[in-house]
Design an enzyme around this catalytic site. Sequence first.
Site, PDB file in Angstrom:
ATOM      1  N   ASP A 200     -37.105 -38.132 -14.449  1.00 35.20           N
ATOM      2  CA  ASP A 200     -36.424 -39.180 -15.219  1.00 35.20           C
ATOM      3  C   ASP A 200     -37.131 -39.550 -16.527  1.00 35.20           C
ATOM      4  O   ASP A 200     -36.623 -40.354 -17.294  1.00 35.20           O
ATOM      5  CB  ASP A 200     -36.234 -40.429 -14.357  1.00 35.20           C
ATOM      6  N   GLU A 285     -52.446 -40.976  -8.994  1.00 36.65           N
ATOM      7  CA  GLU A 285     -53.082 -40.212 -10.075  1.00 36.65           C
ATOM      8  C   GLU A 285     -54.596 -40.178  -9.883  1.00 36.65           C
ATOM      9  O   GLU A 285     -55.225 -39.115  -9.985  1.00 36.65           O
ATOM     10  CB  GLU A 285     -52.727 -40.841 -11.436  1.00 36.65           C
TER      11      GLU A 285
HETATM   12  C1  UGA Z   1     -44.126 -43.945 -11.205  1.00 34.35           C
HETATM   13  C2  UGA Z   1     -44.895 -42.741 -11.677  1.00 34.35           C
HETATM   14  O1  UGA Z   1     -44.456 -42.393 -13.009  1.00 34.35           O
HETATM   15  C3  UGA Z   1     -44.632 -41.582 -10.734  1.00 34.35           C
HETATM   16  O2  UGA Z   1     -45.212 -40.409 -11.208  1.00 34.35           O
HETATM   17  C4  UGA Z   1     -45.183 -41.966  -9.384  1.00 34.35           C
HETATM   18  O3  UGA Z   1     -44.884 -40.988  -8.437  1.00 34.35           O
HETATM   19  C5  UGA Z   1     -44.532 -43.242  -8.901  1.00 34.35           C
HETATM   20  O4  UGA Z   1     -44.586 -44.266  -9.902  1.00 34.35           O
HETATM   21  C6  UGA Z   1     -45.259 -43.703  -7.649  1.00 34.35           C
HETATM   22  O5  UGA Z   1     -46.049 -44.633  -7.739  1.00 34.35           O
HETATM   23  O6  UGA Z   1     -45.060 -43.041  -6.617  1.00 34.35           O
HETATM   24  P1  UGA Z   1     -41.442 -44.212 -11.014  1.00 34.35           P
HETATM   25  O7  UGA Z   1     -40.613 -44.112 -12.236  1.00 34.35           O
HETATM   26  O8  UGA Z   1     -41.679 -45.556 -10.456  1.00 34.35           O
HETATM   27  O9  UGA Z   1     -42.787 -43.476 -11.246  1.00 34.35           O
HETATM   28  O10 UGA Z   1     -40.888 -43.258  -9.842  1.00 34.35           O
HETATM   29  P2  UGA Z   1     -39.594 -42.359  -9.787  1.00 34.35           P
HETATM   30  O11 UGA Z   1     -39.302 -41.796 -11.117  1.00 34.35           O
HETATM   31  O12 UGA Z   1     -38.534 -43.110  -9.089  1.00 34.35           O
HETATM   32  O13 UGA Z   1     -40.089 -41.184  -8.818  1.00 34.35           O
HETATM   33  C7  UGA Z   1     -41.034 -40.243  -9.219  1.00 34.35           C
HETATM   34  C8  UGA Z   1     -40.524 -38.823  -8.931  1.00 34.35           C
HETATM   35  O14 UGA Z   1     -40.280 -38.694  -7.541  1.00 34.35           O
HETATM   36  C9  UGA Z   1     -39.220 -38.512  -9.642  1.00 34.35           C
HETATM   37  O15 UGA Z   1     -39.244 -37.198 -10.122  1.00 34.35           O
HETATM   38  C10 UGA Z   1     -38.176 -38.681  -8.556  1.00 34.35           C
HETATM   39  O16 UGA Z   1     -37.047 -37.841  -8.721  1.00 34.35           O
HETATM   40  C11 UGA Z   1     -38.949 -38.332  -7.302  1.00 34.35           C
HETATM   41  N1  UGA Z   1     -38.444 -39.037  -6.101  1.00 34.35           N
HETATM   42  C12 UGA Z   1     -38.172 -40.362  -6.126  1.00 34.35           C
HETATM   43  C13 UGA Z   1     -38.260 -38.323  -4.942  1.00 34.35           C
HETATM   44  O17 UGA Z   1     -38.492 -37.105  -4.912  1.00 34.35           O
HETATM   45  N2  UGA Z   1     -37.791 -38.969  -3.821  1.00 34.35           N
HETATM   46  C14 UGA Z   1     -37.500 -40.306  -3.819  1.00 34.35           C
HETATM   47  O18 UGA Z   1     -37.064 -40.836  -2.778  1.00 34.35           O
HETATM   48  C15 UGA Z   1     -37.701 -41.007  -4.999  1.00 34.35           C
HETATM   49 MN    MN Z   2     -39.614 -42.507 -13.012  1.00 37.75          MN
END
Ligand code: UGA
Ligand code: MN
Length: 341
Positions: A200, A285
């Site tokens: 995203d 991280e």
């Molecule tokens: C922030 C950080 O930018 C992420 O790199 C980190 O993994 C996350 O917090 C965390 O603390 O775990 P954020 O924008 O809050 O990111 O998270 P998302 O963008 O919703 O998810 C990160 C990635 O995991 C995305 O590529 C998303 O597609 C994926 N994701 C999300 C899954 O594979 N499964 C899920 O149920 C939710």
């Molecule tokens: Mn994100």
Amino acid sequence: MVMFTLRKLLYVYCCVSVFIILWLLNYHVTDKGEDDVLEERLDVLQKRLDDKHKLLEESKQKVKDYEEKLHKCRIFKPFQKSFNTSLPIIYLITPTYDRIEQKAELTRLYYTLLHVPNIHWILVEDSDRKTEKVQHFLANCKIHYTHLNVATPQQVKLKSSDPNWLKPRGVLQRNAGLTWIRASLDPHKDKGVVYFADDDNTYSVELFEEMRLTKKVSVWPVAMVGGLRFESPICDKNSVTGWGVYYRPTRPFPIDMAGFAVNLQLFFDHPNAWFSNNVQRGYQESTILKLLDITMADLEPRADKCTKILVWHTRTEKYNPKNEAKLKQKSGKGTDPNVEI
Ligand code: UGA
Ligand code: MN
């Protein structure tokens, strides 16, 4: 008397002759038998012509079909540029999960990656099977990719009603990407860099050239994250001396996943470096960088000594197709569920 009879005979003879001539002429003109033969021939020729026309039309249709196929091949079919062996490859690990916005996010990211040479996209679905939607999406992918999947266990899976920060996201998916890298690449031959690119975010094409020649770990600022306009390593000359962050500044590495890239070799040298679902919020991280034995002195500032923004931690608004139910009530059916979005 004799003269009269001769004349009469001559007269009859002439009449009969004229009659015969006329009859013969008439027979010739209205010769039904010959007409029939001609008509039959005409029919045969007409049929042959029709057959040829049919063949021609079929051939035309075939040519049209082939042209269409060729057009589709040119536009949509995978055209994977071969790698330039003198340039390190960027291994991009992207966790992704099924939601209404998924294909839009992937399309946006993919269109950025199309501009990046020597890139291998490892797309990992948070799912116990490879979904049709992502398979369809990748069928037209013109860059090198690997499609993997692993489901986040229910107890750590974020519900759509949960706030984003409640549970870690993308953990097992990034690990699946690392497993693939360790199993499929040759530590003695393959040169590259690993970047964890969420589906995203918004990435400038320039960012990939900044990270390509990473010796250990390269770092740069990330915009729209941590409640600030941007978070950034603080740099003095070519080293990182501190962190321009507000959120949890005491973390060993207070940096977003989008803010660093790691030399491929490090993952072979540290086979126990994994992400974990059992770490404190915001520590993904720091955890991986610690397991890779990284210190502040190893960090290589990029993006003009961390003064340029080349990545944005964008988040897509959750879309609510709230009028589907109302449309169904009003007209008996909603939008066509067979149309993939
Ligand atoms: C922030 C950080 O930018 C992420 O790199 C980190 O993994 C996350 O917090 C965390 O603390 O775990 P954020 O924008 O809050 O990111 O998270 P998302 O963008 O919703 O998810 C990160 C990635 O995991 C995305 O590529 C998303 O597609 C994926 N994701 C999300 C899954 O594979 N499964 C899920 O149920 C939710
Ligand atoms: Mn994100």
